[in-house]
Motif scaffolding. Sequence first.
Motif, PDB file in Angstrom:
ATOM      1  N   ARG A 101      17.274  91.756  18.060  1.00  0.00           N
ATOM      2  CA  ARG A 101      16.428  90.858  17.264  1.00  0.00           C
ATOM      3  C   ARG A 101      15.974  91.530  15.962  1.00  0.00           C
ATOM      4  N   LEU A 102      15.505  92.766  16.078  1.00  0.00           N
ATOM      5  CA  LEU A 102      15.025  93.495  14.893  1.00  0.00           C
ATOM      6  C   LEU A 102      16.166  93.750  13.912  1.00  0.00           C
ATOM      7  N   PHE A 103      17.342  94.049  14.443  1.00  0.00           N
ATOM      8  CA  PHE A 103      18.527  94.247  13.599  1.00  0.00           C
ATOM      9  C   PHE A 103      18.867  92.957  12.856  1.00  0.00           C
ATOM     10  N   GLN A 104      18.905  91.846  13.596  1.00  0.00           N
ATOM     11  CA  GLN A 104      19.243  90.545  12.983  1.00  0.00           C
ATOM     12  C   GLN A 104      18.239  90.150  11.902  1.00  0.00           C
ATOM     13  N   LEU A 105      16.980  90.540  12.106  1.00  0.00           N
ATOM     14  CA  LEU A 105      15.924  90.193  11.132  1.00  0.00           C
ATOM     15  C   LEU A 105      15.851  91.197   9.978  1.00  0.00           C
ATOM     16  N   GLY A 106      16.667  92.238  10.034  1.00  0.00           N
ATOM     17  CA  GLY A 106      16.762  93.169   8.900  1.00  0.00           C
ATOM     18  C   GLY A 106      15.792  94.331   8.904  1.00  0.00           C
ATOM     19  N   TYR A 107      15.234  94.666  10.066  1.00  0.00           N
ATOM     20  CA  TYR A 107      14.299  95.801  10.141  1.00  0.00           C
ATOM     21  C   TYR A 107      15.086  97.089  10.366  1.00  0.00           C
ATOM     22  N   GLU A 108      15.480  97.712   9.268  1.00  0.00           N
ATOM     23  CA  GLU A 108      16.338  98.901   9.360  1.00  0.00           C
ATOM     24  C   GLU A 108      15.565 100.176   9.652  1.00  0.00           C
ATOM     25  N   ASN A 109      14.230 100.118   9.568  1.00  0.00           N
ATOM     26  CA  ASN A 109      13.424 101.320   9.799  1.00  0.00           C
ATOM     27  C   ASN A 109      12.771 101.327  11.180  1.00  0.00           C
ATOM     28  N   VAL A 110      13.274 100.490  12.101  1.00  0.00           N
ATOM     29  CA  VAL A 110      12.777 100.470  13.485  1.00  0.00           C
ATOM     30  C   VAL A 110      13.887 100.949  14.417  1.00  0.00           C
ATOM     31  N   PHE A 111      13.542 101.881  15.289  1.00  0.00           N
ATOM     32  CA  PHE A 111      14.494 102.462  16.223  1.00  0.00           C
ATOM     33  C   PHE A 111      13.978 102.243  17.642  1.00  0.00           C
ATOM     34  N   VAL A 112      14.772 101.562  18.465  1.00  0.00           N
ATOM     35  CA  VAL A 112      14.358 101.171  19.818  1.00  0.00           C
ATOM     36  C   VAL A 112      15.072 102.046  20.840  1.00  0.00           C
ATOM     37  N   GLN A 113      14.296 102.557  21.785  1.00  0.00           N
ATOM     38  CA  GLN A 113      14.867 103.352  22.869  1.00  0.00           C
ATOM     39  C   GLN A 113      14.424 102.771  24.208  1.00  0.00           C
ATOM     40  N   HIS A 114      15.380 102.650  25.146  1.00  0.00           N
ATOM     41  CA  HIS A 114      15.020 102.275  26.511  1.00  0.00           C
ATOM     42  C   HIS A 114      14.590 103.537  27.232  1.00  0.00           C
ATOM     43  N   GLY A 115      13.374 103.535  27.778  1.00  0.00           N
ATOM     44  CA  GLY A 115      12.914 104.716  28.495  1.00  0.00           C
ATOM     45  C   GLY A 115      11.486 104.561  28.970  1.00  0.00           C
ATOM     46  N   ASP A 116      10.997 105.594  29.634  1.00  0.00           N
ATOM     47  CA  ASP A 116       9.639 105.637  30.165  1.00  0.00           C
ATOM     48  C   ASP A 116       8.711 106.138  29.060  1.00  0.00           C
ATOM     49  N   GLY A 117       7.863 105.237  28.564  1.00  0.00           N
ATOM     50  CA  GLY A 117       6.993 105.565  27.444  1.00  0.00           C
ATOM     51  C   GLY A 117       5.984 106.663  27.716  1.00  0.00           C
ATOM     52  N   TYR A 118       5.741 106.963  28.980  1.00  0.00           N
ATOM     53  CA  TYR A 118       4.822 108.048  29.314  1.00  0.00           C
ATOM     54  C   TYR A 118       5.253 109.349  28.647  1.00  0.00           C
ATOM     55  N   TRP A 119       6.563 109.506  28.502  1.00  0.00           N
ATOM     56  CA  TRP A 119       7.111 110.755  27.927  1.00  0.00           C
ATOM     57  C   TRP A 119       7.257 110.679  26.410  1.00  0.00           C
ATOM     58  N   GLY A 120       6.863 109.523  25.824  1.00  0.00           N
ATOM     59  CA  GLY A 120       6.977 109.377  24.377  1.00  0.00           C
ATOM     60  C   GLY A 120       8.435 109.419  23.928  1.00  0.00           C
ATOM     61  N   TRP A 121       8.631 109.976  22.738  1.00  0.00           N
ATOM     62  CA  TRP A 121       9.987 110.154  22.192  1.00  0.00           C
ATOM     63  C   TRP A 121       9.959 111.516  21.511  1.00  0.00           C
ATOM     64  N   ASN A 122      10.050 112.542  22.344  1.00  0.00           N
ATOM     65  CA  ASN A 122       9.770 113.904  21.898  1.00  0.00           C
ATOM     66  C   ASN A 122      10.703 114.383  20.788  1.00  0.00           C
ATOM     67  N   GLU A 123      11.947 113.891  20.801  1.00  0.00           N
ATOM     68  CA  GLU A 123      12.934 114.346  19.805  1.00  0.00           C
ATOM     69  C   GLU A 123      12.510 114.003  18.379  1.00  0.00           C
ATOM     70  N   GLN A 124      11.700 112.956  18.224  1.00  0.00           N
ATOM     71  CA  GLN A 124      11.289 112.528  16.886  1.00  0.00           C
ATOM     72  C   GLN A 124       9.863 112.966  16.531  1.00  0.00           C
TER      73      GLN A 124
END
Length: 196
Positions: A101-124
């Motif tokens: 949906r975000l891709f189709q709407l043109g949001y190029e600065n949003v990155f979606v990851q499937h995962g357990d949010g408790y652990w955040g997104w440590n790589e970024q």
Amino acid sequence: MHFSIQQIYKIMNEVGRRNFLPSELKYLADIEEALPIGHDQTISQPYIVAFMTAALSPDKDDKVLEIGTGSGFQAAVLAKLAHKIYTVEIIKTLADEARERLFQLGYENVFVQHGDGYWGWNEQAPYDCIIVTACAETVPQTLIDQLKLGGRMIIPVGPVHGAQSLVLIQKDEAGVISSKNVLAVRFVPFTRNIRL
């Protein structure tokens, strides 16, 4: 930069809440209520989206972590204000749908990851701002650790069926954490994948 709730509502109108609702609920886009998006999840009441966004008031150069992508509406609003949005969703179907949906709407600065949010997104990490859109019984230390010095986090905290509060957490330049309750709320619970 500090944004008022009124300024955020204007951005939310530009984004269009109806774009993030199931087709049969699009006619309810302007209602001041949380609405179901499937999988026992909801899209937050507009006022709550505006309040949480205004509380963070991200800068155009900020990197933001969102826990609980849902349909992607909050991420899209943040994408209008900040440099990059990293958002984590535990339900794979919702993550995949939001990414498309975000891709189709043109949001190029949003990155979606499937995962357990408790652990955040440590790589970024680290992040200037963190926003959590599901209620945790306690604030995950993992998320505090991923917050940049001088950063801010807003998170609903409390028991699943009891009194919940939005908590605004700040990490000063020395790494000292302060927090304050800013609003009584009702959120879906923070769900977990149990790590072995």
